[in-house]
Design a protein around this motif. Structure first.
Motif, PDB file in Angstrom:
ATOM      1  N   ILE A  76      45.229 -27.628  36.236  1.00 48.31           N
ATOM      2  CA  ILE A  76      44.475 -26.936  35.200  1.00 48.31           C
ATOM      3  C   ILE A  76      44.873 -27.572  33.880  1.00 48.31           C
ATOM      4  O   ILE A  76      46.067 -27.665  33.566  1.00 48.31           O
ATOM      5  CB  ILE A  76      44.781 -25.431  35.221  1.00 48.31           C
ATOM      6  N   TYR A  77      43.879 -28.009  33.118  1.00 44.40           N
ATOM      7  CA  TYR A  77      44.118 -28.775  31.893  1.00 44.40           C
ATOM      8  C   TYR A  77      43.861 -27.922  30.657  1.00 44.40           C
ATOM      9  O   TYR A  77      42.932 -27.108  30.635  1.00 44.40           O
ATOM     10  CB  TYR A  77      43.218 -30.017  31.875  1.00 44.40           C
ATOM     11  N   GLY A  78      44.692 -28.136  29.648  1.00 44.13           N
ATOM     12  CA  GLY A  78      44.526 -27.377  28.420  1.00 44.13           C
ATOM     13  C   GLY A  78      45.388 -27.908  27.297  1.00 44.13           C
ATOM     14  O   GLY A  78      45.773 -29.081  27.290  1.00 44.13           O
ATOM     15  N   GLU A  79      45.702 -27.015  26.359  1.00 40.76           N
ATOM     16  CA  GLU A  79      46.418 -27.382  25.136  1.00 40.76           C
ATOM     17  C   GLU A  79      47.642 -26.505  24.953  1.00 40.76           C
ATOM     18  O   GLU A  79      47.646 -25.340  25.344  1.00 40.76           O
ATOM     19  CB  GLU A  79      45.486 -27.184  23.933  1.00 40.76           C
ATOM     20  N   VAL A  80      48.665 -27.080  24.325  1.00 46.18           N
ATOM     21  CA  VAL A  80      49.906 -26.360  24.060  1.00 46.18           C
ATOM     22  C   VAL A  80      50.061 -26.181  22.554  1.00 46.18           C
ATOM     23  O   VAL A  80      49.866 -27.114  21.782  1.00 46.18           O
ATOM     24  CB  VAL A  80      51.129 -27.113  24.635  1.00 46.18           C
ATOM     25  N   TYR A  81      50.428 -24.958  22.185  1.00 40.30           N
ATOM     26  CA  TYR A  81      50.651 -24.606  20.784  1.00 40.30           C
ATOM     27  C   TYR A  81      52.048 -24.038  20.620  1.00 40.30           C
ATOM     28  O   TYR A  81      52.503 -23.256  21.463  1.00 40.30           O
ATOM     29  CB  TYR A  81      49.635 -23.551  20.322  1.00 40.30           C
ATOM     30  N   LYS A  82      52.710 -24.412  19.549  1.00 40.05           N
ATOM     31  CA  LYS A  82      53.980 -23.804  19.184  1.00 40.05           C
ATOM     32  C   LYS A  82      53.655 -22.619  18.289  1.00 40.05           C
ATOM     33  O   LYS A  82      53.047 -22.775  17.228  1.00 40.05           O
ATOM     34  CB  LYS A  82      54.894 -24.787  18.460  1.00 40.05           C
ATOM     35  N   ILE A  83      54.065 -21.432  18.717  1.00 39.82           N
ATOM     36  CA  ILE A  83      53.733 -20.191  18.022  1.00 39.82           C
ATOM     37  C   ILE A  83      54.756 -19.928  16.923  1.00 39.82           C
ATOM     38  O   ILE A  83      55.956 -19.886  17.179  1.00 39.82           O
ATOM     39  CB  ILE A  83      53.700 -19.007  19.012  1.00 39.82           C
ATOM     40  N   MET A  84      54.258 -19.736  15.702  1.00 35.44           N
ATOM     41  CA  MET A  84      55.148 -19.520  14.561  1.00 35.44           C
ATOM     42  C   MET A  84      55.612 -18.072  14.438  1.00 35.44           C
ATOM     43  O   MET A  84      56.743 -17.821  14.055  1.00 35.44           O
ATOM     44  CB  MET A  84      54.448 -19.963  13.270  1.00 35.44           C
ATOM     45  N   VAL A  85      54.738 -17.123  14.747  1.00 39.55           N
ATOM     46  CA  VAL A  85      55.087 -15.700  14.632  1.00 39.55           C
ATOM     47  C   VAL A  85      54.639 -14.962  15.902  1.00 39.55           C
ATOM     48  O   VAL A  85      53.651 -14.243  15.903  1.00 39.55           O
ATOM     49  CB  VAL A  85      54.463 -15.066  13.364  1.00 39.55           C
ATOM     50  N   PRO A  86      55.391 -15.141  17.007  1.00 36.21           N
ATOM     51  CA  PRO A  86      54.969 -14.537  18.275  1.00 36.21           C
ATOM     52  C   PRO A  86      54.869 -13.015  18.214  1.00 36.21           C
ATOM     53  O   PRO A  86      54.017 -12.426  18.880  1.00 36.21           O
ATOM     54  CB  PRO A  86      56.043 -14.994  19.265  1.00 36.21           C
ATOM     55  N   GLU A  87      55.706 -12.382  17.396  1.00 35.94           N
ATOM     56  CA  GLU A  87      55.679 -10.919  17.313  1.00 35.94           C
ATOM     57  C   GLU A  87      54.374 -10.403  16.706  1.00 35.94           C
ATOM     58  O   GLU A  87      53.984  -9.260  16.936  1.00 35.94           O
ATOM     59  CB  GLU A  87      56.888 -10.391  16.521  1.00 35.94           C
ATOM     60  N   ILE A  88      53.677 -11.226  15.968  1.00 32.62           N
ATOM     61  CA  ILE A  88      52.373 -10.862  15.413  1.00 32.62           C
ATOM     62  C   ILE A  88      51.249 -11.350  16.318  1.00 32.62           C
ATOM     63  O   ILE A  88      50.322 -10.608  16.649  1.00 32.62           O
ATOM     64  CB  ILE A  88      52.197 -11.452  13.994  1.00 32.62           C
ATOM     65  N   LEU A  89      51.326 -12.593  16.749  1.00 30.93           N
ATOM     66  CA  LEU A  89      50.216 -13.222  17.461  1.00 30.93           C
ATOM     67  C   LEU A  89      50.050 -12.724  18.892  1.00 30.93           C
ATOM     68  O   LEU A  89      48.926 -12.453  19.333  1.00 30.93           O
ATOM     69  CB  LEU A  89      50.386 -14.742  17.452  1.00 30.93           C
ATOM     70  N   PHE A  90      51.146 -12.572  19.638  1.00 29.62           N
ATOM     71  CA  PHE A  90      50.996 -12.209  21.044  1.00 29.62           C
ATOM     72  C   PHE A  90      50.342 -10.846  21.253  1.00 29.62           C
ATOM     73  O   PHE A  90      49.490 -10.714  22.140  1.00 29.62           O
ATOM     74  CB  PHE A  90      52.322 -12.322  21.795  1.00 29.62           C
ATOM     75  N   PRO A  91      50.673  -9.811  20.476  1.00 33.61           N
ATOM     76  CA  PRO A  91      49.938  -8.549  20.669  1.00 33.61           C
ATOM     77  C   PRO A  91      48.429  -8.696  20.427  1.00 33.61           C
ATOM     78  O   PRO A  91      47.620  -8.093  21.144  1.00 33.61           O
ATOM     79  CB  PRO A  91      50.572  -7.608  19.640  1.00 33.61           C
ATOM     80  N   GLU A  92      48.036  -9.526  19.457  1.00 31.36           N
ATOM     81  CA  GLU A  92      46.620  -9.754  19.199  1.00 31.36           C
ATOM     82  C   GLU A  92      45.963 -10.497  20.363  1.00 31.36           C
ATOM     83  O   GLU A  92      44.861 -10.137  20.801  1.00 31.36           O
ATOM     84  CB  GLU A  92      46.439 -10.545  17.901  1.00 31.36           C
ATOM     85  N   LEU A  93      46.633 -11.523  20.865  1.00 31.15           N
ATOM     86  CA  LEU A  93      46.080 -12.282  21.992  1.00 31.15           C
ATOM     87  C   LEU A  93      46.077 -11.456  23.270  1.00 31.15           C
ATOM     88  O   LEU A  93      45.154 -11.571  24.081  1.00 31.15           O
ATOM     89  CB  LEU A  93      46.850 -13.585  22.184  1.00 31.15           C
ATOM     90  N   ASP A  94      47.103 -10.621  23.460  1.00 32.92           N
ATOM     91  CA  ASP A  94      47.118  -9.728  24.636  1.00 32.92           C
ATOM     92  C   ASP A  94      45.895  -8.813  24.624  1.00 32.92           C
ATOM     93  O   ASP A  94      45.290  -8.557  25.668  1.00 32.92           O
ATOM     94  CB  ASP A  94      48.392  -8.881  24.655  1.00 32.92           C
TER      95      ASP A  94
END
Length: 135
Positions: free
Chosen positions: A61-79
């Motif tokens: 499975i092919y895709g892209e990797v991102y380094k997350i700067m503020v996981p505590e903000i971004l992951f709840p939004e993406l979840d």
């Protein structure tokens, strides 16, 4: 693998070139690290894909990797975007850490949204690349 990974592997509508608000938010709060892949099967769920990680699978499975700067903000939004719920049975996806092989040969542990529903009779994206799916 540790649960404090700050990398996210995307293989669908969060990749570069997609203009939805969640993709834009990801690209604002992260740094693009490069392209990569992991073993498994990619499915055409609807207008979006679903990946099933399988170390025994010869397909990738092919895709892209991102380094997350503020996981505590971004992951709840993406979840929320990925319909991840406390009740795992109802979750469309589960956010898991899996090893991703970068195109440069480096292996990185990345958070990835893995499809969490029945895959019976769902079309496979044989190329493993959502951008090559026929919609």
């Amino acid at each position: 693998m540790t649960s404090d990974a700050v990398f996210l592997f995307t293989y669908g509508t969060l990749m570069q070139g997609f203009s939805n608000p969640f993709a834009q938010r990801l690209h604002t709060l992260s740094t693009f690290e490069g392209k990569g892949s992991f073993p498994g099967t990619l499915y055409k769920i609807d207008w979006y894909p679903g990946a099933v990680y399988d170390t025994e699978n010869q397909n990738r499975i092919y895709g892209e990797v991102y380094k997350i700067m503020v996981p505590e903000i971004l992951f709840p939004e993406l979840d929320e975007y990925e319909d991840v719920f406390e009740d795992e049975e109802k979750s469309l996806y589960m956010r898991k850490i899996i090893p991703v092989l970068m195109n440069n040969g480096v292996l990185i542990d990345c958070w990835t949204y893995i499809y969490n529903q029945d895959i019976t009779n769902i079309e496979i994206i044989k190329s493993g690349d959502f951008r090559h799916a026929n919609f």
